[in-house]
Enzyme design. Structure first.
Site, PDB file in Angstrom:
ATOM      1  CG  ASP A   4      -6.290   9.048  -3.776  1.00 53.61           C
ATOM      2  OD1 ASP A   4      -5.298   9.369  -4.476  1.00 53.61           O
ATOM      3  OD2 ASP A   4      -6.226   8.890  -2.545  1.00 53.61           O
TER       4      ASP A   4
ATOM      5  CG  HIS B 198       3.908   0.626   3.544  1.00 48.71           C
ATOM      6  ND1 HIS B 198       5.270   0.831   3.489  1.00 48.71           N
ATOM      7  CD2 HIS B 198       3.519   0.311   2.269  1.00 48.71           C
ATOM      8  CE1 HIS B 198       5.684   0.649   2.237  1.00 48.71           C
ATOM      9  NE2 HIS B 198       4.648   0.326   1.477  1.00 48.71           N
TER      10      HIS B 198
ATOM     11  CG  ASP C  83       6.304  -3.965  -1.626  1.00 51.57           C
ATOM     12  OD1 ASP C  83       5.176  -4.372  -1.947  1.00 51.57           O
ATOM     13  OD2 ASP C  83       6.647  -2.761  -1.700  1.00 51.57           O
TER      14      ASP C  83
ATOM     15  CG  HIS D 227       6.611   0.910  -1.974  1.00 54.48           C
ATOM     16  ND1 HIS D 227       5.778   0.120  -2.743  1.00 54.48           N
ATOM     17  CD2 HIS D 227       6.625   2.138  -2.557  1.00 54.48           C
ATOM     18  CE1 HIS D 227       5.295   0.839  -3.756  1.00 54.48           C
ATOM     19  NE2 HIS D 227       5.804   2.069  -3.676  1.00 54.48           N
TER      20      HIS D 227
ATOM     21  CG  ASP E 119       5.579  -3.039  -5.160  1.00 57.55           C
ATOM     22  OD1 ASP E 119       6.444  -3.860  -4.796  1.00 57.55           O
ATOM     23  OD2 ASP E 119       4.918  -2.344  -4.358  1.00 57.55           O
TER      24      ASP E 119
ATOM     25  CE1 TYR F  92      -0.502  -1.884  -5.300  1.00 59.91           C
ATOM     26  CE2 TYR F  92       1.853  -1.461  -5.500  1.00 59.91           C
ATOM     27  CZ  TYR F  92       0.739  -1.690  -4.714  1.00 59.91           C
ATOM     28  OH  TYR F  92       0.849  -1.730  -3.352  1.00 59.91           O
TER      29      TYR F  92
HETATM   30  N1  Q9C Z   1       4.662   7.472  -6.610  1.00 58.45           N
HETATM   31  C1  Q9C Z   1       2.480  -1.113  -1.133  1.00 58.45           C
HETATM   32  O1  Q9C Z   1       3.069  -1.394  -2.140  1.00 58.45           O
HETATM   33  N2  Q9C Z   1       2.268   5.887  -3.090  1.00 58.45           N
HETATM   34  N3  Q9C Z   1       2.189   0.151  -0.832  1.00 58.45           N
HETATM   35  C2  Q9C Z   1       3.597   6.282  -3.383  1.00 58.45           C
HETATM   36  C3  Q9C Z   1       4.903   7.321  -5.206  1.00 58.45           C
HETATM   37  C4  Q9C Z   1       2.058   4.955  -2.018  1.00 58.45           C
HETATM   38  C5  Q9C Z   1       2.606   1.209  -1.688  1.00 58.45           C
HETATM   39  C6  Q9C Z   1       3.614   7.344  -4.424  1.00 58.45           C
HETATM   40  C7  Q9C Z   1       2.479   3.557  -2.352  1.00 58.45           C
HETATM   41  C8  Q9C Z   1       2.086   2.561  -1.306  1.00 58.45           C
HETATM   42  C9  Q9C Z   1       2.031  -2.191  -0.207  1.00 58.45           C
HETATM   43 ZN    ZN Z   2       5.058  -1.808  -2.466  1.00 61.14          ZN
END
Ligand code: Q9C
Ligand code: ZN
Length: 677
Positions: free
Chosen positions: A20, A135, A172, A174, A265, A305
């Site tokens: 994945d 999240h 973060d 996001h 990130d 990441y």
């Molecule tokens: N390219 C955290 O950083 N995928 N979660 C998004 C966009 C999910 C991130 C795809 C990313 C989750 C904790």
């Molecule tokens: Zn994130």
């Protein structure tokens, strides 16, 4: 009081068992690499190391439904196929047989950290955990998150420790929509998040991530969203967001505890964020948060990441938590237009809820700048990393060269040195503050003193010798910051010599913050190498882009806007390699105000601050300054009181004049907005 590092190796057990591409970035190496780097830099050893415990099901129940907890508990017994099917029912989530154990350790780590800080065992700390949490929702996993570590920690701090005001800072990249949903109608938890948004075209694609989502009912104004509508945001954008949005609101909120959803990130190199903030930026953000809540900052890892960028950013944060000075921010300190639009839109959306955000907007005065940013002399601190520009283009080789560079400006052997008049004051100092007995050579001191009548007396000359000695030790990298006491009659002359000596002994750019009745040395050249800022002047005036004077505001709100909206933006824009803070006769600052200024002025010049304190100040003042320059928490300013209309007016006028040259002052984009012509 130290720094806790909470961790457990078991949290590396969960991993993706099938193919994945979306989920594979959330891997065990995130923790092992960060930890290795902390060990390698000797940082882990400086922390109080705590082994994470599992959270109880009652603790999970502070946020999650019993049915959801039972469902996650059940995943321990599932086979790979069943895990994959269940994972598919959520957005960007994978389960592993060890997920329940890991996720309970992640929550437990956050709770242990909060307990250690609120029990007074440590001042602050970091929980290195996975899976992340922000999240996760009451009954749903989302975005790699299973249980909401930080939200549970906030509820725990309220229930078990009786806290009434908790600030959550989510840096973060996001949007932590899980945290937002849990606290959206709760005024006791202020949630701030910035996030890649791109007008709703970035994951998780939510309307409620925009700036106009401000909370509901009694929680109106206690959700603060700062959406980034372009990628590539960097150090200047992040610092501007803190100075112009987060910190004004946070000081007004006056939290008892700061929780950080510390996702990295948002750092350079990260494939998710596509942002450009360098690891040092996280030391600055951490330092800026440490002036809140008596320094009680509990950080919990979220995303991040790019293994190298993540590890370096984690190291920077831990160093700042430990009280080390933050390395200077490199590159142009000019926020992007799109960042300013975002900042402006949050300030507009939040204006009705926060006094500190009202009336501060200025219509940008558009006059051509006489000093282009490229035209300024380059600093000692900015040389040596020509790859910086290349790395900002996301070029892979250049990026790794940026991250491979050994950091310049290694931490000086002595963090803080003081030359005090009354030796008994030294008793109240932290034990590793150096009480400096040295003096500059007599002939040198006399040569510098010669033009000044005020320095003719022995007493003034002796004090000057100590100032010059401290200055040299700072400039040659032996000492990070220093404090010296100056005789009242010789304050201006001593400062004059300190400026000239600093400039001739290696400082490329020197910021002088003079508080009280101190006039700028009349024949100081306006060549861009020194910036004179006088607080406590009779009127607000910018005689040049490098000669600024502002009256001392009479309220806490006025003082804070002066610091956050004028002093720090000027200082971060100027990028000095040395800051002189002079508290002259009748400077009028209360001890906590002086301490806050000193604490915040550690940022712009990599911690190189020399404070000159008038001898008629209280003996406690030098002590409190030594403590904050040494990295201890600044004392509270007391309750927030609104700035007076005169103070607001003075500040607006100055900012309008100075904005064309000093871009960190901006809170609205030049291209848009009323009055921009
Ligand atoms: N390219 C955290 O950083 N995928 N979660 C998004 C966009 C999910 C991130 C795809 C990313 C989750 C904790
Ligand atoms: Zn994130």
């Amino acid at each position: 009081m130290g720094t806790a590092l909470v961790y457990h190796e078991d949290m590396t057990a969960a991993r993706l068992l099938w193919d994945d591409p979306e989920c594979e970035i959330e891997c065990p190496e995130r923790l092992t690499t960060a930890l290795e780097r902390l060990q390698q830099r000797g940082l882990e050893q400086r922390c109080l190391q705590l082994a994470a415990r599992e959270a109880s099901e009652a603790e999970l129940g502070l946020v999650h439904s019993p049915e959801y907890v039972a469902l996650v508990r059940g995943t321990q017994a599932l086979g790979t196929g069943e895990l994959q099917t269940l994972s598919g029912q959520y957005d960007a989530v994978y389960f592993h047989p060890s997920t329940f154990h890991c996720a309970r350790l992640a929550v437990g780590a956050a709770l242990q950290l909060v307990d250690a800080v609120l029990a007074g065992a440590v001042r602050n700390g970091l929980a290195l955990v996975r899976p992340p949490g922000h999240h996760s929702q009451r009954a749903a996993a989302n975005g790699f998150c299973v249980f909401n570590n930080v939200a549970i920690a906030a509820k725990h701090a309220q229930r078990q420790h009786g806290l009434h005001r908790i600030l959550i800072v989510d840096w973060d990249v996001h949007h932590g929509q899980g945290i937002q949903y849990i606290f959206e109608d709760d005024p006791s938890v202020l949630y701030f998040s910035w996030h890649r948004y791109e007008h709703g075209r970035f994951w998780p694609y939510l309307r409620e991530s925009d700036a106009d989502a401000v909370g509901q009912g009694p929680g109106l104004g206690f959700t603060v969203n700062l959406p980034w509508n372009q990628v590539g945001m960097g150090n200047a954008d992040y610092v501007a967001a803190f100075l112009h949005v987060l910190l004004p609101v946070a000081f007004e909120f006056n939290p008892e505890l700061v929780l950080v959803s510390a996702g990295f990130d948002s750092a350079i190199g990260d494939p998710e964020g596509q942002m450009q903030a360098t690891p040092e930026c996280f030391a600055h953000l951490t330092q800026l948060l440490q002036v809140l809540a008596g320094g009680r900052v509990c950080a919990v890892l979220e995303g991040g990441y790019h293994l190298e960028s993540l590890s370096q950013s984690v190291c920077m944060m831990v160093q700042a938590l430990l009280g080390d000075p933050a390395p200077p921010l490199l590159g142009p300190m000019v926020p992007h237009g799109s960042a300013l639009e975002s900042i402006q839109s949050v300030r507009v959306a939040q204006g009705p809820h926060w006094m500190s955000l009202q009336q501060q907007g200025v219509a940008p005065v558009l006059s051509p700048s006489p000093h282009s940013p490229e035209g300024r002399p380059s600093s000692l601190l900015l040389t040596g990393r020509p790859e910086f520009k290349a790395a900002a283009t996301q070029d892979v080789a250049a990026l790794s060269s940026l991250l491979d560079q050994p950091r310049l400006n290694p931490t000086p052997p002595v963090r803080t040195a003081v030359a005090l008049a009354a030796p008994d004051a030294a008793l109240a100092l932290p034990s590793d503050v150096l009480c400096e007995e040295g003096s500059a050579p007599q002939e040198e001191t006399q040569a510098w003193a010669r033009p000044h009548e005020a320095l003719a007396q022995d007493r003034a000359l002796t004090a000057l010798g100590k100032v010059l000695y401290l200055l040299d030790r700072i400039l040659d990298g032996q000492v990070s910051s220093g404090i010296a006491v100056t005789p009242a009659c010789a304050a201006a002359a001593t400062l004059d010599v300190a400026i000239r000596c600093g400039l001739s002994h290696g400082a490329q750019r020197l910021l002088c913050l003079a508080v009280g009745q101190l006039d700028r040395p009349p024949d100081l050249t306006d060549d861009g190498r020194n910036l004179w800022l006088n607080i406590g002047g009779k009127e607000a005036a910018a005689l040049s882009m490098f000669h600024v004077s502002v009256p001392l505001p009479g309220t806490t709100g006025g003082f804070l806007s002066c610091v956050l909206a004028l002093v720090l933006p000027l200082a971060y824009s100027f990028q000095p390699d040395l800051v002189l803070v002079a508290l002259g006769p009748a400077h009028g600052l209360r001890d906590p105000q002086a301490a806050l200024l000193a604490a915040l002025l550690r940022g712009p010049a990599g911690g190189r601050v020399l404070a000159l304190v008038d001898e008629e100040s209280t003996p406690q003042l030098a002590v409190v300054l030594a403590r904050v320059l040494h990295g201890e928490a600044a004392p509270s300013l007391g309750p927030f009181s609104m700035a007076s209309p005169e103070d607001v007016q003075a500040l607006m006028q100055l900012r309008g004049q100075l904005e064309p040259r000093w871009k960190m002052l901006q809170v609205a984009s030049e291209a848009g907005g009323p009055g921009s012509g």
